[in-house]
Scaffold this active site. Structure first.
Site, PDB file in Angstrom:
ATOM      1  N   GLY A  74     -41.847 122.317  63.068  1.00 47.92           N
ATOM      2  CA  GLY A  74     -40.607 122.975  63.492  1.00 47.92           C
ATOM      3  C   GLY A  74     -40.292 122.795  64.970  1.00 47.92           C
ATOM      4  N   SER A  80     -42.101 118.053  61.609  1.00 48.34           N
ATOM      5  CA  SER A  80     -40.880 117.439  62.125  1.00 48.34           C
ATOM      6  C   SER A  80     -40.620 116.041  61.553  1.00 48.34           C
ATOM      7  CB  SER A  80     -40.895 117.409  63.658  1.00 48.34           C
ATOM      8  OG  SER A  80     -40.961 118.733  64.162  1.00 48.34           O
ATOM      9  N   GLU A  98     -48.499 128.630  58.990  1.00 47.35           N
ATOM     10  CA  GLU A  98     -47.788 129.908  59.210  1.00 47.35           C
ATOM     11  C   GLU A  98     -48.509 131.056  58.509  1.00 47.35           C
ATOM     12  OE1 GLU A  98     -43.908 128.515  58.039  1.00 47.35           O
ATOM     13  OE2 GLU A  98     -43.870 127.250  59.820  1.00 47.35           O
ATOM     14  N   HIS A 112     -51.089 127.024  54.576  1.00 49.44           N
ATOM     15  CA  HIS A 112     -50.072 126.610  55.550  1.00 49.44           C
ATOM     16  C   HIS A 112     -50.357 127.294  56.879  1.00 49.44           C
ATOM     17  CE1 HIS A 112     -46.218 126.062  57.550  1.00 49.44           C
ATOM     18  NE2 HIS A 112     -46.013 125.068  56.715  1.00 49.44           N
ATOM     19  N   LYS A 144     -39.578 127.557  52.939  1.00 48.38           N
ATOM     20  CA  LYS A 144     -39.996 128.744  53.720  1.00 48.38           C
ATOM     21  C   LYS A 144     -39.121 129.957  53.359  1.00 48.38           C
ATOM     22  CE  LYS A 144     -41.645 125.627  57.265  1.00 48.38           C
ATOM     23  NZ  LYS A 144     -42.125 125.465  58.613  1.00 48.38           N
ATOM     24  N   ASN A 151     -40.743 122.293  51.779  1.00 49.96           N
ATOM     25  CA  ASN A 151     -41.134 123.702  51.926  1.00 49.96           C
ATOM     26  C   ASN A 151     -39.936 124.448  52.506  1.00 49.96           C
ATOM     27  OD1 ASN A 151     -42.234 126.159  52.561  1.00 49.96           O
ATOM     28  ND2 ASN A 151     -43.644 125.377  54.130  1.00 49.96           N
ATOM     29  N   GLU A 164     -50.875 118.772  58.775  1.00 48.61           N
ATOM     30  CA  GLU A 164     -49.725 119.271  59.521  1.00 48.61           C
ATOM     31  C   GLU A 164     -50.176 119.782  60.889  1.00 48.61           C
ATOM     32  OE1 GLU A 164     -46.453 120.468  56.525  1.00 48.61           O
ATOM     33  OE2 GLU A 164     -47.666 122.225  56.926  1.00 48.61           O
TER      34      GLU A 164
HETATM   35  C1  PEP Z   1     -43.894 122.700  57.435  1.00 47.89           C
HETATM   36  O1  PEP Z   1     -43.777 123.840  57.848  1.00 47.89           O
HETATM   37  O2  PEP Z   1     -44.605 122.461  56.448  1.00 47.89           O
HETATM   38  C2  PEP Z   1     -43.184 121.645  58.161  1.00 47.89           C
HETATM   39  C3  PEP Z   1     -43.651 120.434  58.079  1.00 47.89           C
HETATM   40  O3  PEP Z   1     -42.076 122.033  58.891  1.00 47.89           O
HETATM   41  P1  PEP Z   1     -41.091 121.066  59.737  1.00 47.89           P
HETATM   42  O4  PEP Z   1     -40.824 119.847  58.884  1.00 47.89           O
HETATM   43  O5  PEP Z   1     -39.868 121.899  59.957  1.00 47.89           O
HETATM   44  O6  PEP Z   1     -41.805 120.726  60.994  1.00 47.89           O
END
Ligand code: PEP
Length: 248
Positions: free
Chosen positions: A171, A211, A95, A93, A11, A9, A165
């Site tokens: 992040g 992460s 976000e 998601h 973003k 992703n 997630e």
């Molecule tokens: C995400 O936003 O889907 C995600 C997993 O981000 P990150 O790997 O940066 O934690």
């Protein structure tokens, strides 16, 4: 056998030329890995530039509006994405849920509209930190699954990938432990079994996101109920994305 998937992703990152460079670099260097699907979700503006370049990397969109067309200033419709040749879509998601106030009801609407148009959806779920601290992550995630997916039939579920997630891991550099990830993935699979039956539960890929990086992907992907990852930050680097993809 359910699919193993590594998805990136991107973003709201990368210029169009950086997106092309990353996309082509991954395609050039990532050997097709038997049984592992590779998907990337670039920004909207890069999608039309990348669609002609797609080979072993599948392209998807990070978002879409469920209406077909009309007065929705600034939105991109599912139909417009289909027209471009995009068949994969992230829905729900954290976000989008948190920063753009997308409710479970709106997520439900998007899921239905996307499946009606034949998209494969990456349905995201996961709890924020206060819910985890109160040991209520199971109820929280179950509610997201119920409102987002429980109205689907078995045929529609074949087009659904679930991404667990935990919001506190996205992040932040704070990955869920192997035990936390496997336990939630097993919980989700068991809920799929209770609601849809053993076949759907067994066939649905459940990805981990939060992460995930080249140093922890191997042990996460070794968990029996983790079928790959939805990767944010580490997907912006060619080598780390490829290393993660090779971590099965
Ligand atoms: C995400 O936003 O889907 C995600 C997993 O981000 P990150 O790997 O940066 O934690």
């Amino acid at each position: 056998m359910r699919k193993k998937i590594v998805a990136g992703n991107w973003k709201m990152n990368l210029s169009s030329s950086d997106s092309i460079e990353l996309f082509e670099g991954i395609q050039r260097e990532a050997e097709p890995i038997s049984g592992v699907d590779l998907v990337v979700f670039p920004g909207f503006l890069s999608l039309s530039l990348l669609v002609e370049r797609s080979g072993i990397l599948v392209l998807g969109a990070q978002n879409a509006y469920p209406g077909h067309s009309g007065a929705f200033t600034g939105e991109v419709s599912l139909a417009q994405l289909k027209d471009l040749g995009i068949n994969h879509l992230i829905i729900g998601h954290s976000e989008r849920r948190m920063l753009f106030h997308e409710t479970n009801a709106f997520v439900h609407e998007k899921v239905t509209a996307a499946l009606d148009l034949g998209f494969t959806i990456f349905f995201c779920c996961g709890e924020p930190l206060d819910i985890r601290s109160a040991n209520q992550e199971g109820d929280y995630v179950l509610e997201q699954l119920k409102s987002g997916l429980w109205h689907l039939n078995e045929t529609q579920m074949a087009q659904v990938v679930i991404a667990y997630e935990p919001v506190w891991a996205i992040g932040t550099g704070q990955t869920a432990t192997i035990e936390q990830a496997e336990s939630m993935h097993a919980f989700i699979r068991n809920q799929l079994k209770i609601h849809f039956g053993p076949e759907v539960a067994d066939q649905t890929s459940i990805l981990y996101g939060g992460s995930c990086n080249p140093s922890n992907a191997k042990e996460l992907f070794a968990c029996p109920n983790v079928d790959g990852g939805l990767i944010g930050g580490a997907a912006l680097n060619k080598d780390s994305f490829i290393q993660i993809a090779q971590s099965f």
